[in-house]
Scaffold this motif. Structure first.
Motif, short mmCIF file in Angstrom:
data_model
loop_
_atom_site.label_atom_id
_atom_site.label_comp_id
_atom_site.label_asym_id
_atom_site.label_seq_id
_atom_site.Cartn_x
_atom_site.Cartn_y
_atom_site.Cartn_z
N ALA A 147 0.83 -1.21 0.00
CA ALA A 147 0.00 0.00 0.00
C ALA A 147 0.86 1.26 0.00
CB ALA A 147 -0.93 -0.01 1.21
N ALA A 148 1.91 1.25 0.79
CA ALA A 148 2.80 2.43 0.83
C ALA A 148 3.41 2.67 -0.55
CB ALA A 148 3.88 2.24 1.88
N LEU A 149 3.87 1.61 -1.19
CA LEU A 149 4.50 1.75 -2.50
C LEU A 149 3.53 2.29 -3.55
CD1 LEU A 149 6.56 -1.56 -2.66
CD2 LEU A 149 7.49 0.77 -2.63
N TRP A 150 2.30 1.83 -3.53
CA TRP A 150 1.36 2.11 -4.61
C TRP A 150 0.32 3.18 -4.27
CZ3 TRP A 150 2.07 0.18 -9.41
CH2 TRP A 150 3.00 -0.87 -9.53
N HIS A 151 0.37 3.78 -3.07
CA HIS A 151 -0.74 4.65 -2.65
C HIS A 151 -0.95 5.87 -3.55
CE1 HIS A 151 2.34 7.12 -0.64
NE2 HIS A 151 1.41 8.04 -0.49
N ASP A 152 0.09 6.39 -4.15
CA ASP A 152 -0.04 7.51 -5.08
C ASP A 152 0.48 7.13 -6.47
OD1 ASP A 152 -1.22 9.50 -3.45
OD2 ASP A 152 0.72 10.01 -2.57
N ARG B 28 -6.20 -6.19 1.19
CA ARG B 28 -5.87 -5.33 2.34
C ARG B 28 -5.11 -4.10 1.87
NH1 ARG B 28 -7.87 -3.47 6.80
NH2 ARG B 28 -6.27 -2.50 8.06
N ALA B 29 -4.13 -4.28 1.00
CA ALA B 29 -3.38 -3.14 0.47
C ALA B 29 -4.31 -2.19 -0.27
CB ALA B 29 -2.25 -3.62 -0.45
N ALA B 30 -5.25 -2.74 -1.03
CA ALA B 30 -6.20 -1.90 -1.76
C ALA B 30 -7.03 -1.06 -0.79
CB ALA B 30 -7.10 -2.76 -2.64
N LEU B 31 -7.49 -1.67 0.29
CA LEU B 31 -8.28 -0.93 1.28
C LEU B 31 -7.43 0.16 1.95
CD1 LEU B 31 -11.01 -0.65 2.73
CD2 LEU B 31 -10.10 -2.22 4.48
N LEU B 32 -6.19 -0.14 2.24
CA LEU B 32 -5.30 0.87 2.84
C LEU B 32 -5.14 2.06 1.90
CD1 LEU B 32 -2.53 -1.45 4.35
CD2 LEU B 32 -4.35 -0.26 5.59
N ILE B 33 -4.96 1.79 0.64
CA ILE B 33 -4.83 2.87 -0.36
C ILE B 33 -6.11 3.69 -0.41
CG2 ILE B 33 -4.60 3.37 -2.82
CD1 ILE B 33 -2.69 0.89 -2.93
N LEU B 34 -7.25 3.03 -0.41
CA LEU B 34 -8.52 3.75 -0.46
C LEU B 34 -8.70 4.67 0.75
CD1 LEU B 34 -10.85 0.94 -1.83
CD2 LEU B 34 -9.99 2.96 -3.06
N ALA B 35 -8.14 4.29 1.89
CA ALA B 35 -8.24 5.13 3.09
C ALA B 35 -7.51 6.46 2.92
CB ALA B 35 -7.71 4.38 4.31
N THR B 36 -6.53 6.52 2.01
CA THR B 36 -5.79 7.77 1.82
C THR B 36 -6.60 8.81 1.05
OG1 THR B 36 -4.67 7.09 -0.25
CG2 THR B 36 -3.57 6.53 1.85
N LYS B 37 -7.73 8.43 0.52
CA LYS B 37 -8.56 9.39 -0.22
C LYS B 37 -9.02 10.53 0.69
CE LYS B 37 -12.23 9.87 -3.55
NZ LYS B 37 -11.88 9.56 -4.92
N ARG B 38 -9.50 10.18 1.87
CA ARG B 38 -9.98 11.20 2.82
C ARG B 38 -9.17 11.20 4.11
NH1 ARG B 38 -14.19 10.40 -0.31
NH2 ARG B 38 -15.58 12.10 -0.82
N HIS B 39 -8.19 10.32 4.16
CA HIS B 39 -7.36 10.18 5.37
C HIS B 39 -8.22 9.95 6.61
CE1 HIS B 39 -4.37 11.70 2.58
NE2 HIS B 39 -3.55 10.96 3.28
N GLU B 40 -9.16 9.04 6.44
CA GLU B 40 -10.03 8.62 7.54
C GLU B 40 -9.94 7.12 7.67
OE1 GLU B 40 -13.85 10.11 6.40
OE2 GLU B 40 -13.32 12.18 6.89
N LEU B 41 -10.03 6.63 8.89
CA LEU B 41 -9.96 5.20 9.13
C LEU B 41 -11.18 4.50 8.54
CD1 LEU B 41 -8.74 5.14 12.84
CD2 LEU B 41 -7.38 4.75 10.78
#
Length: 179
Positions: free
Chosen positions: A52-57, A80-93
């Protein structure tokens, strides 16, 4: 930590973060996110968090509104990585996972930087949005900053000094936008 961080970034990821339209969301940002995670967790990151860190942006088009969804789609086989990336959209858990808290804190770590570094970050963000007229940019950016300032906490981890500095930086940028 930078040599470790450089060693774990695949070439296809590096190529995406090196796209010419990027000013802040570059390899430097990616290394900062990975560096924070390595400082907190050590040299080995959990697989989904690392992915997720690698691919988030990985997909970053300032004119689009679905960058996170497109980036998440690239991590086929790791929901799981996909969900973590999606959380960065609004930076909400989106759940209570510690990995999500860590990724969101690392991604927003720049907000609590020293004022000079924060102003550089804000200037680079503006450069990524040169297609937006100044009046519209100021209004849109101000709305984003206000949403962050309305949160009870910017960081999910125990970073009280960083939290205070982030709030000062956001408030100062907001003030500059309104003048």
């Amino acid at each position: 930590m930078s040599s470790l961080t450089r060693a774990v970034i695949p070439p296809e990821v590096l190529a995406r973060y090196a796209e010419p339209h990027r000013r802040y969301h570059t390899v430097r940002h990616l290394r900062a996110v990975l560096g924070a995670l390595h400082r907190w967790l050590g040299p080995e990151l959990p697989s989904s968090l690392r992915t997720a860190a690698l691919w988030h942006d990985a997909v970053y088009d300032p004119k689009a509104h679905d960058n996170e969804e497109q980036s998440a789609a690239l991590v086929v086989g790791d929901p799981r990585a996909a969900l973590l990336i999606l959380a960065t959209k609004r930076h909400e858990l989106l759940d209570e996972g510690e990995d999500m808290r860590l990724l969101l804190d690392a991604d927003l770590w720049i907000l609590g930087a020293a004022p000079r570094a924060y102003r550089r970050y804000a200037a680079l963000i503006r450069q990524e949005y040169t297609h937006v007229p100044d009046t519209a940019y100021r209004a849109g950016r101000a709305a984003v900053l206000e949403r962050f300032l309305q949160r009870p906490r910017l960081y999910f981890g125990p970073f009280p000094e960083r939290e205070a500095r982030a709030r000062e930086n956001l408030a100062a940028e907001l003030s500059r936008l309104r003048t």
